[in-house]
Design a protein around this motif. Sequence first.
Motif, PDB file in Angstrom:
ATOM      1  N   HIS A  70       0.814  -1.219   0.000  1.00 30.82           N
ATOM      2  CA  HIS A  70       0.000   0.000   0.000  1.00 30.82           C
ATOM      3  C   HIS A  70       0.845   1.265   0.000  1.00 30.82           C
ATOM      4  O   HIS A  70       0.514   2.244  -0.661  1.00 30.82           O
ATOM      5  CB  HIS A  70      -0.957   0.004   1.190  1.00 30.82           C
ATOM      6  CG  HIS A  70      -1.848   1.194   1.204  1.00 30.82           C
ATOM      7  ND1 HIS A  70      -1.536   2.343   1.899  1.00 30.82           N
ATOM      8  CD2 HIS A  70      -3.023   1.437   0.580  1.00 30.82           C
ATOM      9  CE1 HIS A  70      -2.496   3.225   1.713  1.00 30.82           C
ATOM     10  NE2 HIS A  70      -3.408   2.704   0.918  1.00 30.82           N
ATOM     11  N   ARG A  71       1.938   1.249   0.727  1.00 32.72           N
ATOM     12  CA  ARG A  71       2.793   2.446   0.773  1.00 32.72           C
ATOM     13  C   ARG A  71       3.366   2.772  -0.608  1.00 32.72           C
ATOM     14  O   ARG A  71       3.433   3.934  -1.006  1.00 32.72           O
ATOM     15  CB  ARG A  71       3.927   2.263   1.769  1.00 32.72           C
ATOM     16  CG  ARG A  71       3.463   2.299   3.194  1.00 32.72           C
ATOM     17  CD  ARG A  71       4.633   2.211   4.137  1.00 32.72           C
ATOM     18  NE  ARG A  71       4.183   2.267   5.513  1.00 32.72           N
ATOM     19  CZ  ARG A  71       4.965   2.159   6.544  1.00 32.72           C
ATOM     20  NH1 ARG A  71       6.263   1.982   6.371  1.00 32.72           N
ATOM     21  NH2 ARG A  71       4.485   2.220   7.759  1.00 32.72           N
ATOM     22  N   VAL A  72       3.770   1.739  -1.327  1.00 32.06           N
ATOM     23  CA  VAL A  72       4.322   1.964  -2.670  1.00 32.06           C
ATOM     24  C   VAL A  72       3.231   2.468  -3.607  1.00 32.06           C
ATOM     25  O   VAL A  72       3.455   3.388  -4.401  1.00 32.06           O
ATOM     26  CB  VAL A  72       4.957   0.662  -3.214  1.00 32.06           C
ATOM     27  CG1 VAL A  72       5.430   0.840  -4.647  1.00 32.06           C
ATOM     28  CG2 VAL A  72       6.090   0.204  -2.320  1.00 32.06           C
ATOM     29  N   ALA A 130       0.544   4.121  -2.782  1.00 30.43           N
ATOM     30  CA  ALA A 130       0.238   5.503  -2.405  1.00 30.43           C
ATOM     31  C   ALA A 130       1.372   6.446  -2.807  1.00 30.43           C
ATOM     32  O   ALA A 130       1.123   7.578  -3.235  1.00 30.43           O
ATOM     33  CB  ALA A 130      -0.015   5.589  -0.904  1.00 30.43           C
ATOM     34  N   LEU A 131       2.607   5.990  -2.678  1.00 33.57           N
ATOM     35  CA  LEU A 131       3.756   6.825  -3.013  1.00 33.57           C
ATOM     36  C   LEU A 131       3.737   7.229  -4.483  1.00 33.57           C
ATOM     37  O   LEU A 131       4.039   8.372  -4.830  1.00 33.57           O
ATOM     38  CB  LEU A 131       5.057   6.085  -2.681  1.00 33.57           C
ATOM     39  CG  LEU A 131       6.353   6.822  -2.986  1.00 33.57           C
ATOM     40  CD1 LEU A 131       6.479   8.041  -2.064  1.00 33.57           C
ATOM     41  CD2 LEU A 131       7.535   5.904  -2.815  1.00 33.57           C
ATOM     42  N   GLU A 134      -3.548   4.710  -6.764  1.00 30.41           N
ATOM     43  CA  GLU A 134      -4.784   4.213  -6.164  1.00 30.41           C
ATOM     44  C   GLU A 134      -5.895   4.060  -7.201  1.00 30.41           C
ATOM     45  O   GLU A 134      -6.619   3.059  -7.208  1.00 30.41           O
ATOM     46  CB  GLU A 134      -5.266   5.126  -5.028  1.00 30.41           C
ATOM     47  CG  GLU A 134      -4.362   5.159  -3.830  1.00 30.41           C
ATOM     48  CD  GLU A 134      -3.334   6.287  -3.887  1.00 30.41           C
ATOM     49  OE1 GLU A 134      -3.137   6.896  -4.962  1.00 30.41           O
ATOM     50  OE2 GLU A 134      -2.725   6.554  -2.838  1.00 30.41           O
TER      51      GLU A 134
END
Length: 128
Positions: free
Chosen positions: A107-109, A111-112, A116
């Motif tokens: 998820h962090r990647v 979002a980065l 999405e």
Amino acid sequence: MQRLPIPFFARKSHGELMSRTTNDIDNILNSLNQSLVQIISSIIMLAGSLTMMLLLNGWLTLIAVVTAPLIAWFASAVASRTGAQFKAQQQELGKLNGFIEETVSGHRVVALFHQEQRIASEFITARI
């Protein structure tokens, strides 16, 4: 899984392998748990039913015993046709769970890089 070649693992995502393994193990456990109880109760029910049928009417018992193989044949034909559909369903479920597992764990990647919307549209259109 230990006997599978390394290219197999390179082609499959981590999430898909995890999902399919856990789903398959759950299905096997459920089948074994339900089958043992069902076999024992079915044997007792069959013996009791045949005994009562013979006591009540021998001719009707004979008719029921003769038609039972036809019913068993029909049930096995239906089961063989639905087996392929069940396998396809499990494969699609594995792909879907793998996609979700990788998206949630990464998820962090996602979002980065502001992905999405792309991930959501892939999930909705089922282009997994």
